[in-house]
Design a protein around this motif. Structure first.
Motif, mmCIF file in Angstrom:
data_model
loop_
_atom_site.group_PDB
_atom_site.id
_atom_site.type_symbol
_atom_site.label_atom_id
_atom_site.label_comp_id
_atom_site.label_asym_id
_atom_site.label_seq_id
_atom_site.Cartn_x
_atom_site.Cartn_y
_atom_site.Cartn_z
ATOM 1 N N PRO A 70 -23.472 -14.667 21.555
ATOM 2 C CA PRO A 70 -22.814 -13.376 21.387
ATOM 3 C C PRO A 70 -23.822 -12.232 21.464
ATOM 4 O O PRO A 70 -24.899 -12.307 20.859
ATOM 5 C CB PRO A 70 -22.195 -13.471 19.986
ATOM 6 N N TYR A 71 -23.489 -11.214 22.199
ATOM 7 C CA TYR A 71 -24.433 -10.113 22.393
ATOM 8 C C TYR A 71 -24.843 -9.485 21.072
ATOM 9 O O TYR A 71 -25.982 -9.042 20.928
ATOM 10 C CB TYR A 71 -23.868 -9.063 23.358
ATOM 11 N N ARG A 72 -23.955 -9.467 20.100
ATOM 12 C CA ARG A 72 -24.281 -8.859 18.800
ATOM 13 C C ARG A 72 -25.370 -9.626 18.055
ATOM 14 O O ARG A 72 -26.012 -9.084 17.168
ATOM 15 C CB ARG A 72 -23.030 -8.777 17.939
ATOM 16 N N ASP A 73 -25.535 -10.903 18.407
ATOM 17 C CA ASP A 73 -26.509 -11.750 17.712
ATOM 18 C C ASP A 73 -27.822 -11.905 18.477
ATOM 19 O O ASP A 73 -28.696 -12.654 18.037
ATOM 20 C CB ASP A 73 -25.910 -13.140 17.477
ATOM 21 N N MET A 74 -27.955 -11.241 19.605
ATOM 22 C CA MET A 74 -29.171 -11.397 20.406
ATOM 23 C C MET A 74 -30.331 -10.642 19.772
ATOM 24 O O MET A 74 -30.274 -9.427 19.599
ATOM 25 C CB MET A 74 -28.946 -10.901 21.830
ATOM 26 N N THR A 75 -31.356 -11.393 19.434
ATOM 27 C CA THR A 75 -32.585 -10.830 18.865
ATOM 28 C C THR A 75 -33.751 -11.576 19.499
ATOM 29 O O THR A 75 -33.548 -12.647 20.100
ATOM 30 C CB THR A 75 -32.649 -11.044 17.343
ATOM 31 N N PRO A 76 -34.949 -11.076 19.368
ATOM 32 C CA PRO A 76 -36.094 -11.842 19.880
ATOM 33 C C PRO A 76 -36.127 -13.259 19.306
ATOM 34 O O PRO A 76 -36.443 -14.217 20.024
ATOM 35 C CB PRO A 76 -37.304 -11.017 19.434
#
Length: 150
Positions: A70-76
């Motif tokens: 999910p784009y909201r959960d994308m982090t390094p």
């Protein structure tokens, strides 16, 4: 009285500029037909299909072989295990949803190569292409009205 066609209100670009623009557009997008042909023929190397909607949407209907990010959960941290040599083909619900754009942008900002799937899962299903779903998840069927499950 002669009127100028609205189509020509803004003059067409010269052919070299138009070709460069359209080449760039194609470098960022793939259509469902090209993707299903690759999947059907076994040409699956070099890219990963990424569902950018919420896990519930992924459980209900997804393109075979897709991963859920999910784009909201994308982090390094959440993308640290992804292969930077691959191209990530992001999709979401439809042209009425921009989760694929947001996800592709985040991945690109994090140093990944990206494309978007034109039309999302709605265009995929409208074309009659297969979807996977979790056994206990309620089936989401193609609906021509806009909805977003991200």
């Amino acid at each position: 009285m002669t009127t100028e066609p609205r189509v020509l209100t803004f003059p067409a670009l010269d052919s070299a500029t138009a070709a460069a623009y359209l080449r760039t557009e194609l470098a960022l997008e793939v259509d469902p037909d090209d993707l299903v042909r690759d999947l059907t023929s076994g040409a699956r190397q070099g890219y990963v299909i990424v569902e950018t909607r919420a896990p519930e949407a992924f459980a209900s209907a997804r393109i075979p072989g897709a991963i859920n990010l999910p784009y909201r959960d994308m982090t390094p941290e959440s993308v640290s295990g992804l292969d930077r040599e691959l191209v990530y083909v992001c999709y979401c619900e439809s042209i009425h949803c921009n989760a694929a754009t947001k996800g592709a942008m985040k991945l690109a900002e994090l140093g990944f190569k990206v494309k978007r799937l034109s039309g999302g899962i709605t265009a995929w299903q409208a074309a009659g292409y297969p979807v996977d779903r979790d056994a206990l998840a309620p089936a989401l069927t193609f609906a021509p009205t806009p909805r977003c499950a991200c």
